[in-house]
Scaffold this motif. Structure first.
Motif, mmCIF file in Angstrom:
data_model
loop_
_atom_site.group_PDB
_atom_site.id
_atom_site.type_symbol
_atom_site.label_atom_id
_atom_site.label_comp_id
_atom_site.label_asym_id
_atom_site.label_seq_id
_atom_site.Cartn_x
_atom_site.Cartn_y
_atom_site.Cartn_z
ATOM 1 N N ILE A 294 -2.469 67.605 113.971
ATOM 2 C CA ILE A 294 -2.320 68.164 115.316
ATOM 3 C C ILE A 294 -1.872 69.610 115.246
ATOM 4 O O ILE A 294 -2.386 70.486 115.961
ATOM 5 N N ASP A 295 -0.909 69.901 114.365
ATOM 6 C CA ASP A 295 -0.395 71.260 114.238
ATOM 7 C C ASP A 295 -1.489 72.217 113.775
ATOM 8 O O ASP A 295 -1.577 73.363 114.236
ATOM 9 N N LEU B 181 6.110 69.251 126.141
ATOM 10 C CA LEU B 181 5.843 70.269 125.128
ATOM 11 C C LEU B 181 6.702 69.949 123.924
ATOM 12 O O LEU B 181 7.927 69.920 124.017
ATOM 13 N N LEU B 182 6.056 69.676 122.798
ATOM 14 C CA LEU B 182 6.767 69.393 121.568
ATOM 15 C C LEU B 182 6.759 70.648 120.703
ATOM 16 O O LEU B 182 5.694 71.144 120.340
ATOM 17 N N THR B 183 7.952 71.169 120.410
ATOM 18 C CA THR B 183 8.091 72.376 119.610
ATOM 19 C C THR B 183 8.711 72.022 118.276
ATOM 20 O O THR B 183 9.863 71.571 118.217
ATOM 21 N N GLN B 184 7.943 72.190 117.199
ATOM 22 C CA GLN B 184 8.424 71.871 115.868
ATOM 23 C C GLN B 184 9.047 73.095 115.207
ATOM 24 O O GLN B 184 8.618 74.226 115.425
ATOM 25 N N GLU B 185 10.064 72.868 114.401
ATOM 26 C CA GLU B 185 10.657 73.923 113.585
ATOM 27 C C GLU B 185 10.229 73.664 112.143
ATOM 28 O O GLU B 185 10.829 72.860 111.441
ATOM 29 N N GLU C 42 0.707 75.054 122.904
ATOM 30 C CA GLU C 42 1.714 76.109 122.894
ATOM 31 C C GLU C 42 2.455 76.227 124.219
ATOM 32 O O GLU C 42 3.517 76.842 124.285
ATOM 33 N N LEU C 43 1.899 75.669 125.277
ATOM 34 C CA LEU C 43 2.525 75.735 126.596
ATOM 35 C C LEU C 43 2.768 74.328 127.123
ATOM 36 O O LEU C 43 2.092 73.381 126.724
ATOM 37 N N PRO C 44 3.739 74.152 128.023
ATOM 38 C CA PRO C 44 3.923 72.836 128.649
ATOM 39 C C PRO C 44 2.620 72.381 129.295
ATOM 40 O O PRO C 44 1.932 73.162 129.942
ATOM 41 N N GLY D 185 11.512 65.872 110.459
ATOM 42 C CA GLY D 185 11.437 67.264 110.859
ATOM 43 C C GLY D 185 12.478 67.612 111.901
ATOM 44 O O GLY D 185 13.389 66.825 112.179
ATOM 45 N N GLN D 186 12.340 68.788 112.486
ATOM 46 C CA GLN D 186 13.263 69.259 113.513
ATOM 47 C C GLN D 186 12.482 69.936 114.630
ATOM 48 O O GLN D 186 11.349 70.380 114.443
#
Length: 289
Positions: free
Chosen positions: A27-28, A80-84, A36-38, A52-53
């Protein structure tokens, strides 16, 4: 009344069946631009975050991502899922039609607490024994999805049902009496109906008729189980959608009111303030700051 077009709609990637399963790494790499947006979808999404975080925005709540956690996203919810950095896990997407129309399939989607926000929290921490069961099903779905053998959709549907049943078992539920169980079941059915009809039906009597009970009885049971009368849940669902559109789109007050079935702008403005505790303008200002 014809509502305005859905906002923030992302098209589902073309597949041969209305079902997808991918690793979070896939997916990434392949959907980063879309995510990238809600946004919101017109299908169900299950995100199993294994490692992950990051942060997961679900409607108006930003939830820190925790390892071995499953998030069930309902059609229409904004997220919106934001991965670090890198993350491990699975993303499963499917439509209600793909799962099926039998009573058991309906219950898996609407009467288990997985979807439609009946549960107190929109996620589930997985104990080790449940992780093993789900991993087995996820691997089987990934393998079947990657091929195009005979009756592929039927096999995927079966694996998905088992996956959802395992998830349902993961919810902790206190023991209840038969009477309490019937009450909870009625409330879940009521909330499922609200989710599907909140734009066109705003009266408790409308839902009571569909559930074959009196409005007074429905109010009594819903209040006993949830702490609030049936009318509260109908109003809150309308306000949630209004807040979604006010936060994540540039739609005007008039456009949002019309999309939610309100012909009278003054009526909607008053309704918004009475239910949410602040005016539409003040709410939008707080979201912009």
């Amino acid at each position: 009344m014809t509502a305005t077009a859905p906002l923030l709609e992302l098209p589902h990637a073309p597949v041969q069946v209305p079902f997808e399963i991918h690793s979070m790494d896939w997916i990434d790499q392949n959907r980063r631009g879309q995510n990238e947006l809600p946004h919101r979808h017109n299908y169900f999404v299950i995100i199993w975050f294994k490692k992950g975080q990051g942060t997961h925005l679900i409607d108006l709540d930003a939830i820190p991502l925790e390892e071995q956690t499953v998030y069930c996203i309902t059609p229409g919810q904004i997220h919106l899922l934001t991965q670090e950095g890198s993350a491990e896990g699975y993303v499963i997407s499917f439509t209600a039609d793909f799962l099926g129309s039998a009573q058991g399939d309906f219950d898996l989607l609407f009467n288990t607490g997985l979807f439609y926000a009946f549960a107190e929290k929109p996620y589930l921490h997985l104990p080790p024994e449940l992780q093993e069961e789900l991993e087995e099903m996820a691997v089987k779905m990934m393998k079947e999805y990657a091929n195009f053998y005979l009756l592929r959709a039927e096999i995927l549907r079966g694996f998905l049902r088992i996956f959802l049943i395992y998830l349902t078992r993961g919810f902790e539920r206190p023991a209840v009496t038969e009477a309490q169980s019937k009450g909870v079941d009625l409330v879940k059915r009521f909330l499922a109906l609200v989710e599907k009809n909140y734009i066109s039906k705003r009266m408790v009597a409308d839902y009571a008729a569909e559930l074959a009970v009196t409005p007074n009885y429905l109010n009594e049971v819903v209040k006993k189980v949830s702490g609030f009368p049936a009318s509260h849940h109908i109003q809150q669902r309308i306000i949630l959608e209004a807040k979604r559109q006010a936060t994540y789109s540039s739609a005007s007050l008039k456009e949002i009111a019309y999309s939610l079935g309100f012909d009278d702008l003054a009526h909607f403005s008053k309704f918004f303030k009475n239910v949410s505790g602040q005016s539409f303008t003040d709410f939008r200002k707080t979201q912009a700051s």
